[in-house]
Each structure stands twice: as structure tokens, then as C-alpha cells.
Design a protein around this motif. Structure first.
Motif, PDB file in Angstrom:
ATOM      1  N   LEU A  95      35.860  50.090  81.266  1.00 40.17           N
ATOM      2  CA  LEU A  95      35.417  49.776  79.922  1.00 40.17           C
ATOM      3  C   LEU A  95      33.889  49.819  79.840  1.00 40.17           C
ATOM      4  O   LEU A  95      33.194  49.788  80.857  1.00 40.17           O
ATOM      5  N   PRO A  96      33.345  49.884  78.615  1.00 48.95           N
ATOM      6  CA  PRO A  96      31.890  50.000  78.471  1.00 48.95           C
ATOM      7  C   PRO A  96      31.141  48.822  79.097  1.00 48.95           C
ATOM      8  O   PRO A  96      31.545  47.660  78.973  1.00 48.95           O
ATOM      9  N   ALA A  97      30.044  49.142  79.772  1.00 49.26           N
ATOM     10  CA  ALA A  97      29.153  48.146  80.354  1.00 49.26           C
ATOM     11  C   ALA A  97      27.849  48.847  80.701  1.00 49.26           C
ATOM     12  O   ALA A  97      27.796  50.075  80.800  1.00 49.26           O
ATOM     13  N   ILE A  98      26.816  48.076  80.893  1.00 49.46           N
ATOM     14  CA  ILE A  98      25.582  48.598  81.481  1.00 49.46           C
ATOM     15  C   ILE A  98      25.743  48.481  82.995  1.00 49.46           C
ATOM     16  O   ILE A  98      25.897  47.372  83.523  1.00 49.46           O
ATOM     17  N   ARG A  99      25.760  49.614  83.672  1.00 50.73           N
ATOM     18  CA  ARG A  99      26.000  49.632  85.117  1.00 50.73           C
ATOM     19  C   ARG A  99      24.738  50.117  85.829  1.00 50.73           C
ATOM     20  O   ARG A  99      24.258  51.210  85.574  1.00 50.73           O
ATOM     21  N   ALA A 101      28.670  39.044  83.536  1.00 48.06           N
ATOM     22  CA  ALA A 101      27.967  39.931  84.462  1.00 48.06           C
ATOM     23  C   ALA A 101      28.745  39.929  85.776  1.00 48.06           C
ATOM     24  O   ALA A 101      29.233  38.875  86.214  1.00 48.06           O
ATOM     25  N   VAL A 102      28.873  41.097  86.392  1.00 47.45           N
ATOM     26  CA  VAL A 102      29.588  41.203  87.657  1.00 47.45           C
ATOM     27  C   VAL A 102      28.686  41.905  88.671  1.00 47.45           C
ATOM     28  O   VAL A 102      28.323  43.067  88.491  1.00 47.45           O
ATOM     29  N   LEU A 103      28.331  41.182  89.709  1.00 49.30           N
ATOM     30  CA  LEU A 103      27.535  41.718  90.801  1.00 49.30           C
ATOM     31  C   LEU A 103      28.466  41.970  91.978  1.00 49.30           C
ATOM     32  O   LEU A 103      29.184  41.066  92.411  1.00 49.30           O
ATOM     33  N   ARG A 104      28.468  43.191  92.465  1.00 53.41           N
ATOM     34  CA  ARG A 104      29.248  43.509  93.663  1.00 53.41           C
ATOM     35  C   ARG A 104      28.369  44.304  94.613  1.00 53.41           C
ATOM     36  O   ARG A 104      27.495  45.056  94.183  1.00 53.41           O
ATOM     37  N   PHE A 105      28.606  44.122  95.900  1.00 53.90           N
ATOM     38  CA  PHE A 105      27.760  44.780  96.887  1.00 53.90           C
ATOM     39  C   PHE A 105      28.519  44.890  98.204  1.00 53.90           C
ATOM     40  O   PHE A 105      29.491  44.168  98.450  1.00 53.90           O
ATOM     41  N   ALA A 132      26.977  45.055  86.760  1.00 52.60           N
ATOM     42  CA  ALA A 132      27.561  45.462  85.481  1.00 52.60           C
ATOM     43  C   ALA A 132      27.407  44.307  84.507  1.00 52.60           C
ATOM     44  O   ALA A 132      27.768  43.162  84.814  1.00 52.60           O
ATOM     45  N   THR A 133      26.859  44.600  83.328  1.00 52.78           N
ATOM     46  CA  THR A 133      26.637  43.570  82.311  1.00 52.78           C
ATOM     47  C   THR A 133      27.142  44.064  80.964  1.00 52.78           C
ATOM     48  O   THR A 133      27.304  45.265  80.753  1.00 52.78           O
ATOM     49  N   PRO A 134      27.399  43.140  80.021  1.00 50.72           N
ATOM     50  CA  PRO A 134      27.858  43.562  78.693  1.00 50.72           C
ATOM     51  C   PRO A 134      26.849  44.484  78.018  1.00 50.72           C
ATOM     52  O   PRO A 134      25.636  44.379  78.231  1.00 50.72           O
ATOM     53  N   ALA A 143      34.664  44.363  87.725  1.00 50.06           N
ATOM     54  CA  ALA A 143      33.438  45.003  87.231  1.00 50.06           C
ATOM     55  C   ALA A 143      33.737  46.000  86.126  1.00 50.06           C
ATOM     56  O   ALA A 143      32.926  46.184  85.212  1.00 50.06           O
ATOM     57  N   ALA A 144      34.904  46.639  86.189  1.00 52.08           N
ATOM     58  CA  ALA A 144      35.270  47.638  85.186  1.00 52.08           C
ATOM     59  C   ALA A 144      35.672  47.015  83.855  1.00 52.08           C
ATOM     60  O   ALA A 144      35.497  47.634  82.804  1.00 52.08           O
ATOM     61  N   ARG A 145      36.176  45.800  83.873  1.00 49.30           N
ATOM     62  CA  ARG A 145      36.770  45.211  82.672  1.00 49.30           C
ATOM     63  C   ARG A 145      36.026  44.004  82.103  1.00 49.30           C
ATOM     64  O   ARG A 145      35.905  43.857  80.880  1.00 49.30           O
TER      65      ARG A 145
END
Length: 250
Positions: free
Chosen positions: A16-20, A81-85, A38-40, A71-73
Motif C-alpha cells: 500500500l502507499p507509503a513514503i519508503r 511508521a515501520v522501521l525494519r533493518f 516506511a511512513t504514512p 511495512a507494506a500495510r
């Protein structure tokens, strides 16, 4: 997703849409870790998920499916906000983090680097979301940082000592654990014993659940529970995108 406004069922690979933003984290022992924030799209996040992936020596990485789907949804569906690493020595399509697997000990610096990034970006209300090995990192090191809480998905409790667990007794941050009925490592009855000394912990036993949370129904259950803890106003999560008024009623 394509540019069409036709409703799309939210399943599996839908993003889905996000700023990645591709990011780098820098540890106190000199390593560079690769990741994504990823943020709204059109509003600030209401809270932040700092995700900690499963065991890298068993195939865990920042794209492990629950973390990738969060992060996708969730930036679009729940204003998160979803931070993954990738922890040290871990590889994904995003790239390889420097260093080598540290048995959950050296990764203390990886968690600290992620939380330093959260602070530097002024990301609000951080929650650690660990899955399997990632729950060990959350339990061992989460209280070193200013988190709102931690959510544990399939905690094996292999590397977390009783002393480290005891630190959470009476601690300020919330602690929530999702325990699959058919977990490979820690089933509900054993979890009840191991977590007995943490009366504030909220344990959610998931009927039919398995350690890897495979399938859309299990994915949806996990994401619903995460959102229910972090931003319950966003529930129920819609099943289609763009969301329609009746998509939040089922």
C-alpha cells in the motif's frame, strides 16, 4: 500497486502507499546496518514500530513475511511508521549489514543503533516488535531505551535469562506476547509458566497459530493484534484498498 483506484484486496504481496526510504544505521562498534523506514504518505505517524526479525542463521531477515507485510500495510492502514533493518551479518534484497551474527549479544548495539535513529528522526511512541529471535533482543535490551512497549511474536525464550525477564517486572513499558497454539518452541502452557513472574504482561494465546504465522489469516491476526495495542482507533483494518466505509465493518 498500480495507479488505478479500483479496490484491491489486501493480501500477500500487496504494498500500500507509503513514503519508503532506504536507510542506514550506525552501531557503536563501527558497523553499518541496512534498512528501510516506511511512513504514512500525507500525515505524521501516530506511533512507530521498530521491528526485530527472526534468527538470521535460520533465514530470518528484514523481509521475513510478517515484518515485510507490516511495512507494506500499516503506514497506510494504521498511520504507523515501520522501521525494519537487517541485524549484523544479515542479507536481504535491500543489502547486507556489516559484521557477523553475534548470538544475540553483539546485537545489543544493533538495537541501540535503531533506537538512536528513532530519536534522531523524532519518530513518536516507539514500540519494539520482535519475532522469534527478535523477541530475545526486545526482552534483553528493550528496557535500555525509551520505548512505549514491546510486542513479542512467537517468543522462544532461548537466549533471554531469568534475570533479564525479571527486569520487566514492574517496568514502565508495556509488554504483550502472542503465543501460537502450535508453536515449535514455546506453547501457551509453557509460556504461562515462563512469564508467570510478569503480572503486567498481556499474553495472547492464538488458537491454531504456528511459529511462522504462515497464511493470510494468521498474518491478519498478527497485524490486527499489533494495531490493537499500538493504535486501536485504526481497527478494524480494512480488507480492501482504497478503504471504503463498509470495509471497516467486517
Amino acid at each position: 500497486m498500480s495507479g488505478t483506484n479500483e479496490p484491491v484486496e489486501i493480501r500477500a504481496s500487496v504494498e500500500l502507499p507509503a513514503i519508503r526510504e532506504e536507510i542506514e544505521l550506525h552501531t557503536s562498534d563501527g558497523l553499518t546496518l541496512v534498512g528501510e523506514l516506511a511512513t504514512p504518505v500525507d500525515r505524521p505517524p501516530v506511533a512507530t514500530l521498530v521491528t526485530l526479525h527472526p534468527l538470521p542463521t535460520a533465514g530470518g531477515f528484514m523481509d521475513s513475511h510478517i515484518i515485510r507485510k507490516a511495512a507494506a500495510r500499516l503506514p497506510a492502514l494504521a498511520d504507523l511508521a515501520v522501521l525494519r533493518f537487517n541485524t549484523r551479518g544479515t542479507t536481504s534484497p535491500r543489502g547486507t549489514s556489516e559484521g557477523s551474527f553475534g548470538q544475540g549479544i553483539d546485537e545489543r548495539a544493533d538495537v541501540a543503533a535503531a533506537m538512536s535513529f528513532v530519536t534522531a528522526r523524532a519518530l513518536p511512541h516507539p514500540w519494539l516488535v520482535g519475532w522469534s529471535f527478535g523477541t530475545e533482543l526486545a526482552l534483553k535490551y528493550g528496557l535500555d531505551h525509551g520505548i512505549d512497549g514491546a510486542i513479542l511474536l512467537s517468543p522462544p525464550l532461548h537466549r533471554t535469562s531469568e534475570q533479564e525477564l525479571a527486569r520487566w517486572h514492574g517496568a514502565g513499558p508495556s509488554l504483550v506476547a502472542l503465543i501460537p497454539e502450535h508453536d515449535d518452541y514455546l506453547k501457551p502452557a509453557e509460556a504461562a509458566e515462563r512469564f508467570a513472574g510478569l503480572p503486567k504482561l498481556r499474553r495472547i494465546d492464538v488458537a491454531g497459530g504456528k511459529h511462522l504465522w504462515v497464511g493470510e489469516s494468521q498474518t491478519k491476526r498478527v497485524l490486527d493484534e499489533i494495531v490493537g495495542v499500538v493504535n486501536p482507533a485504526a481497527l478494524p483494518l480494512p480488507a480492501v484498498w482504497p478503504a471504503t466505509s463498509d470495509s471497516r465493518t467486517g
